[in-house]
Design a protein around this motif. Structure first.
Motif, mmCIF file in Angstrom:
data_model
loop_
_atom_site.group_PDB
_atom_site.id
_atom_site.type_symbol
_atom_site.label_atom_id
_atom_site.label_comp_id
_atom_site.label_asym_id
_atom_site.label_seq_id
_atom_site.Cartn_x
_atom_site.Cartn_y
_atom_site.Cartn_z
ATOM 1 N N THR A 76 -3.547 2.910 19.160
ATOM 2 C CA THR A 76 -2.296 2.609 19.186
ATOM 3 C C THR A 76 -2.070 1.008 19.337
ATOM 4 N N THR A 77 -2.960 0.379 19.232
ATOM 5 C CA THR A 77 -2.957 -1.155 18.986
ATOM 6 C C THR A 77 -3.794 -1.929 17.928
ATOM 7 N N GLY A 78 -4.914 -2.045 18.179
ATOM 8 C CA GLY A 78 -5.805 -2.891 17.146
ATOM 9 C C GLY A 78 -5.838 -2.056 15.729
ATOM 10 N N SER A 79 -6.205 -0.642 15.823
ATOM 11 C CA SER A 79 -6.596 -0.129 14.638
ATOM 12 C C SER A 79 -5.272 -0.023 13.906
ATOM 13 N N ALA A 80 -3.921 0.362 14.653
ATOM 14 C CA ALA A 80 -2.777 0.478 13.896
ATOM 15 C C ALA A 80 -2.350 -0.911 13.345
ATOM 16 N N ALA A 81 -2.700 -2.046 13.952
ATOM 17 C CA ALA A 81 -2.485 -3.164 13.508
ATOM 18 C C ALA A 81 -3.188 -3.571 12.117
ATOM 19 N N ARG A 82 -4.393 -3.098 12.252
ATOM 20 C CA ARG A 82 -4.951 -3.201 10.789
ATOM 21 C C ARG A 82 -4.637 -2.383 9.833
ATOM 22 N N LEU A 83 -4.101 -1.194 10.015
ATOM 23 C CA LEU A 83 -3.536 -0.356 9.043
ATOM 24 C C LEU A 83 -2.400 -0.808 8.228
ATOM 25 N N LEU A 84 -1.468 -1.641 9.352
ATOM 26 C CA LEU A 84 -0.206 -2.300 8.788
ATOM 27 C C LEU A 84 -0.399 -3.648 8.445
ATOM 28 N N GLY A 85 -1.751 -4.016 8.538
ATOM 29 C CA GLY A 85 -2.044 -5.253 7.597
ATOM 30 C C GLY A 85 -1.670 -6.730 8.426
ATOM 31 N N VAL A 86 -1.284 -6.539 9.786
ATOM 32 C CA VAL A 86 -0.695 -7.413 10.553
ATOM 33 C C VAL A 86 -1.866 -7.892 11.958
ATOM 34 N N GLU A 87 -3.002 -7.319 11.541
ATOM 35 C CA GLU A 87 -4.008 -7.871 12.425
ATOM 36 C C GLU A 87 -4.268 -9.136 12.776
ATOM 37 N N GLY A 88 -3.836 -10.130 12.005
ATOM 38 C CA GLY A 88 -4.233 -11.607 12.187
ATOM 39 C C GLY A 88 -2.779 -12.136 12.934
ATOM 40 N N ASP A 89 -1.675 -11.233 13.154
ATOM 41 C CA ASP A 89 -0.629 -11.625 13.795
ATOM 42 C C ASP A 89 -0.588 -10.989 15.369
ATOM 43 N N ARG A 90 -0.920 -9.695 15.392
ATOM 44 C CA ARG A 90 -0.760 -9.061 16.725
ATOM 45 C C ARG A 90 -1.480 -7.804 16.752
ATOM 46 N N GLY A 91 -1.708 -6.949 17.626
ATOM 47 C CA GLY A 91 -2.348 -5.935 17.919
ATOM 48 C C GLY A 91 -3.516 -6.107 18.755
ATOM 49 N N THR A 92 -4.050 -7.177 18.888
ATOM 50 C CA THR A 92 -5.043 -7.483 20.038
ATOM 51 C C THR A 92 -4.755 -8.718 20.605
ATOM 52 N N SER A 149 0.872 -1.174 0.228
ATOM 53 C CA SER A 149 0.169 -0.036 -0.056
ATOM 54 C C SER A 149 0.704 1.385 -0.006
ATOM 55 N N VAL A 150 0.339 2.403 -0.037
ATOM 56 C CA VAL A 150 0.999 3.932 -0.325
ATOM 57 C C VAL A 150 0.541 4.608 0.984
ATOM 58 N N MET A 151 1.472 5.108 1.739
ATOM 59 C CA MET A 151 1.221 6.108 2.790
ATOM 60 C C MET A 151 1.627 7.599 2.390
ATOM 61 N N ALA A 152 1.123 8.577 2.529
ATOM 62 C CA ALA A 152 1.202 9.803 1.960
ATOM 63 C C ALA A 152 1.437 11.078 3.262
#
Length: 406
Positions: A347-363, A220-223
């Motif tokens: 700072t946890t679950g939403s950030a993990a979803r942005l980075l695409g790692v919600e299936g690994d960590r963040g919750t 993805s792209v961050m701006a």
């Protein structure tokens, strides 16, 4: 296998639910149970505090330390890599277990962390920020010299490009260098003395090529986007997250909602610039003036975006300010109208979803990676967090504990 029980305190699970008394059990680096009255072979005492998923910072620069042009000129090239090691350690010790580096860190830095050569959080890399000629990442000076914050080297190409075909090739080179995300500046910025944060940079066809090339590689792209027109151009063309978002207007907010884009506010950044100038860092007067100018608009934009329902993920721009001060951003988000649970979720679950790692960590849920932080006090209290972090754990293994008071 050893079952490690985090017990005696509250549990914040990384969602929009409030913390409540409970236990977390970790085995072989993964969470196996979350509940009450659980048991384990070893106990981590959380009495008087709470256990949370490890914190995320979605916008850092680990090779920078409150930079000025004079500092950059006088700094040996290779010192940035040793500085990154110190900055990564400071970041981890403040409870941040995952970062997205928004420019500067190369694949070697991430590899050093992954191999255990350097203690630090898990990393995603953007390598370098794409900038148009004369844009936020173009470090040409009016004297005719280039003094780049990020000197190009074999693992970090220049980010200055113009036109769709130059953009296409450079994105491919950045992906080849190991990027996990592509970063672009679609507006001017604060630290670049000769551009205006309100002015849009790059045209739609250039941004669309970046997004298409990133998507082809599964990225993805961050701006970096501060002015409303540059924000809208980024979102319109498929950028996933808006970094800073200082001058959001209502149309930009509606576009972000329609496209599901995240806002990474970095409220910490302009305040860090102002503090650095007050401490004597030799920054151009135009940079300091812009930092003062954006502060009030920044808070108002974050407040309106949150009220409208825009997804928010925590980011600080640390590197512009000191590493290890990352958690100051949480109180600043609260000052912009986010409730304590909203702040922690960003700072946890939403950030993990942005980075695409919600299936690994963040919750905190069975099967997820046991990157955890134990914090003294109540989860509703977002002040003084740096001093309240009791212990930090990666894969359930303690990697930092606050020294006992004498």
């Amino acid at each position: 296998m050893t079952r490690t029980l985090f017990s005696g305190g509250q549990v914040y699970d990384g969602t929009t639910h409030r913390a409540s008394p409970g236990d977390v059990v970790v085995e072989d680096g993964r969470i196996v149970e979350v509940g009450t009255d659980l048991d384990g072979d070893e106990v981590v005492d959380c009495t008087g505090g709470y256990v949370s998923p490890g914190f995320f910072d979605c916008h850092v620069h680990v090779t920078l330390d409150s930079p000025s042009v004079l500092q950059i000129v006088e700094t040996p090239f290779s010192l940035q890599f040793f500085a990154a090691a110190a900055n990564l350690r400071a970041t981890l010790e403040t409870g941040v277990t995952t970062v997205r580096d928004a420019g500067g860190a190369d694949l070697g830095i991430r590899t050093a962390v992954e191999r255990g050569m350097v203690p630090g959080p898990r990393m995603q890399l953007s390598i370098i920020m794409l900038s148009q000629t004369g844009g936020h990442g173009d470090d040409w000076g009016v004297c005719g010299a280039d003094v780049p914050f990020f000197v190009p080297h074999p693992g970090r190409p220049s980010g200055v490009v113009d036109g769709p075909e130059e953009v296409r090739k450079r994105v491919r080179e950045i992906i080849r260098a190991g990027a996990d995300v592509i970063k672009v500046a679609t507006t001017g910025g604060v630290l670049s003395p000769h551009d205006d944060p309100r002015h849009p940079h790059f045209r739609d066809d250039e941004i669309a090529v970046m997004v298409a090339e990133a998507a082809a590689a599964g990225l993805s792209v961050m701006a970096h986007a501060q002015g409303a027109e540059g924000i809208k151009a980024a979102v319109r063309n498929g950028v996933r997250s808006i970094e800073h978002g200082i001058f959001l207007d209502e149309e930009a907010i509606e576009l972000m909602l329609a496209h599901g884009a995240w806002l990474v506010p970095t409220l910490h950044a302009p305040r860090a610039v102002i503090r650095a100038a007050e401490a004597g860092l030799p920054l151009p007067a135009s940079v300091v003036a812009k930092a003062h100018d954006v502060a009030a608009s920044h808070v108002d934009s974050v407040r309106r975006a949150h009220e409208a329902g825009v997804r928010i993920a925590m980011g600080t721009d640390c590197g512009v300010g000191p590493h290890g001060t990352n958690l100051e951003e949480l109180a600043l988000m609260a000052d912009a109208g986010l409730g304590p649970v909203d702040v922690l979720h960003a700072t946890t679950g939403s950030a993990a979803r942005l980075l695409g790692v919600e299936g690994d960590r963040g919750t905190l849920a069975p099967g997820l990676r046991a990157d955890l932080v134990v914090v003294d006090g109540d989860p509703d209290d977002l002040t003084g967090l740096r001093e309240r972090v009791r212990s930090v754990h990666l894969d359930g293994r303690e990697v930092h504990r606050r020294p006992a008071m004498p």
